[in-house]
Design a protein around this motif. Structure first.
Motif, short mmCIF file in Angstrom:
data_model
loop_
_atom_site.label_atom_id
_atom_site.label_comp_id
_atom_site.label_asym_id
_atom_site.label_seq_id
_atom_site.Cartn_x
_atom_site.Cartn_y
_atom_site.Cartn_z
N GLY A 229 -34.16 7.73 58.85
CA GLY A 229 -33.88 8.20 60.20
C GLY A 229 -32.64 7.55 60.80
N GLY A 230 -32.29 7.98 62.00
CA GLY A 230 -31.16 7.42 62.74
C GLY A 230 -29.84 7.57 62.03
N GLY A 231 -28.89 6.74 62.45
CA GLY A 231 -27.55 6.78 61.89
C GLY A 231 -27.50 6.44 60.42
N LEU A 232 -28.27 5.43 60.01
CA LEU A 232 -28.29 5.03 58.60
C LEU A 232 -28.80 6.18 57.73
N GLY A 233 -29.86 6.82 58.16
CA GLY A 233 -30.40 7.94 57.40
C GLY A 233 -29.40 9.08 57.28
N THR A 234 -28.69 9.35 58.36
CA THR A 234 -27.68 10.40 58.34
C THR A 234 -26.55 10.06 57.38
N ILE A 235 -26.10 8.81 57.38
CA ILE A 235 -25.04 8.38 56.47
C ILE A 235 -25.50 8.49 55.02
N VAL A 236 -26.70 8.03 54.72
CA VAL A 236 -27.23 8.08 53.36
C VAL A 236 -27.32 9.52 52.89
N THR A 237 -27.90 10.39 53.71
CA THR A 237 -28.09 11.79 53.32
C THR A 237 -26.77 12.53 53.17
N SER A 238 -25.87 12.37 54.13
CA SER A 238 -24.60 13.11 54.05
C SER A 238 -23.73 12.59 52.91
N SER A 239 -23.72 11.28 52.67
CA SER A 239 -22.95 10.72 51.55
C SER A 239 -23.49 11.24 50.23
N TRP A 240 -24.80 11.22 50.09
CA TRP A 240 -25.43 11.71 48.86
C TRP A 240 -25.12 13.19 48.65
N SER A 241 -25.24 13.97 49.71
CA SER A 241 -25.01 15.41 49.61
C SER A 241 -23.57 15.70 49.20
N ARG A 242 -22.64 14.98 49.78
CA ARG A 242 -21.22 15.19 49.46
C ARG A 242 -20.92 14.79 48.02
N LEU A 243 -21.45 13.64 47.58
CA LEU A 243 -21.16 13.15 46.23
C LEU A 243 -21.87 13.95 45.14
N SER A 244 -23.09 14.40 45.43
CA SER A 244 -23.87 15.10 44.41
C SER A 244 -23.67 16.61 44.44
N GLY A 245 -23.20 17.14 45.57
CA GLY A 245 -23.05 18.58 45.70
C GLY A 245 -24.36 19.30 45.92
N ARG A 246 -25.40 18.56 46.29
CA ARG A 246 -26.72 19.16 46.50
C ARG A 246 -27.13 19.04 47.95
N SER A 247 -28.02 19.90 48.37
CA SER A 247 -28.52 19.82 49.75
C SER A 247 -30.01 19.53 49.81
N GLU A 248 -30.70 19.69 48.70
CA GLU A 248 -32.13 19.43 48.64
C GLU A 248 -32.41 18.23 47.72
N PRO A 249 -33.37 17.38 48.09
CA PRO A 249 -33.67 16.22 47.23
C PRO A 249 -34.33 16.65 45.92
N ALA A 250 -34.25 15.76 44.95
CA ALA A 250 -34.93 15.99 43.67
C ALA A 250 -36.43 16.01 43.91
N ARG A 251 -37.11 16.91 43.24
CA ARG A 251 -38.57 17.01 43.46
C ARG A 251 -39.32 17.13 42.15
N VAL A 252 -40.53 16.61 42.19
CA VAL A 252 -41.45 16.70 41.06
C VAL A 252 -42.68 17.44 41.58
N GLU A 253 -43.00 18.56 40.95
CA GLU A 253 -44.19 19.31 41.34
C GLU A 253 -45.43 18.44 41.11
N TRP A 254 -46.37 18.52 42.03
CA TRP A 254 -47.59 17.73 41.92
C TRP A 254 -48.35 18.06 40.64
N SER A 255 -48.22 19.29 40.15
CA SER A 255 -48.91 19.68 38.92
C SER A 255 -48.38 18.92 37.71
N GLN A 256 -47.21 18.29 37.83
CA GLN A 256 -46.64 17.52 36.72
C GLN A 256 -47.09 16.06 36.73
N VAL A 257 -47.86 15.66 37.74
CA VAL A 257 -48.35 14.29 37.83
C VAL A 257 -49.60 14.15 36.97
N ALA A 258 -49.58 13.19 36.06
CA ALA A 258 -50.74 12.94 35.19
C ALA A 258 -51.71 11.96 35.83
#
Length: 131
Positions: free
Chosen positions: A62-91
């Protein structure tokens, strides 16, 4: 080893967040930075996916730090959605989250791979280990 967590009541904060995610060979592939939830018709809330990486951690901070982390990651990775693991893949849910699939199936380490190949490897004297 505990059984698949389907249908089990879980305290997401204590049992999921910040836990290491291991693939089916026991190799570390990320951490749980957030969870995706769904409220069903019966009013109960279910985990549908585990979210990992800066794209999931930023909004949680959250806050400014959260915004910096998210926008930096998005710009560097070229992605807008976080990596996800479907719950069905959890053993199992233990001290770490064990998956029933391999690391290439879930592709959680994309940002870490980018950092290793583009940033760490460029540092003189660095020794980047093969994956």
């Amino acid at each position: 080893m505990s059984k698949h967590p389907a249908g089990r009541t879980i305290d997401g904060y204590l049992e999921l967040l910040d836990r290491q995610i291991l693939d089916n060979d026991g190799r570390m592939i990320g951490k749980v930075d957030d969870v995706e939830l769904e409220q069903r018709d019966d009013g109960r809330i279910y985990v549908t996916a585990l979210l990992s990486g800066p794209g999931a951690l930023g909004p949680r901070l959250g806050g400014g730090l959260g915004t910096i982390v998210t926008s930096s990651w998005s710009r560097l990775s070229g992605r807008s959605e976080p990596a996800r693991v479907e719950w069905s893949q959890v053993a199992s849910v233990e001290t770490a989250i064990r998956l029933a699939v391999g690391r290439t199936t879930v592709a959680l380490d994309g940002f870490e791979t980018w950092m290793r190949d583009r940033v760490i490897a460029a540092i003189p004297g660095s020794k980047v280990l093969p994956r």
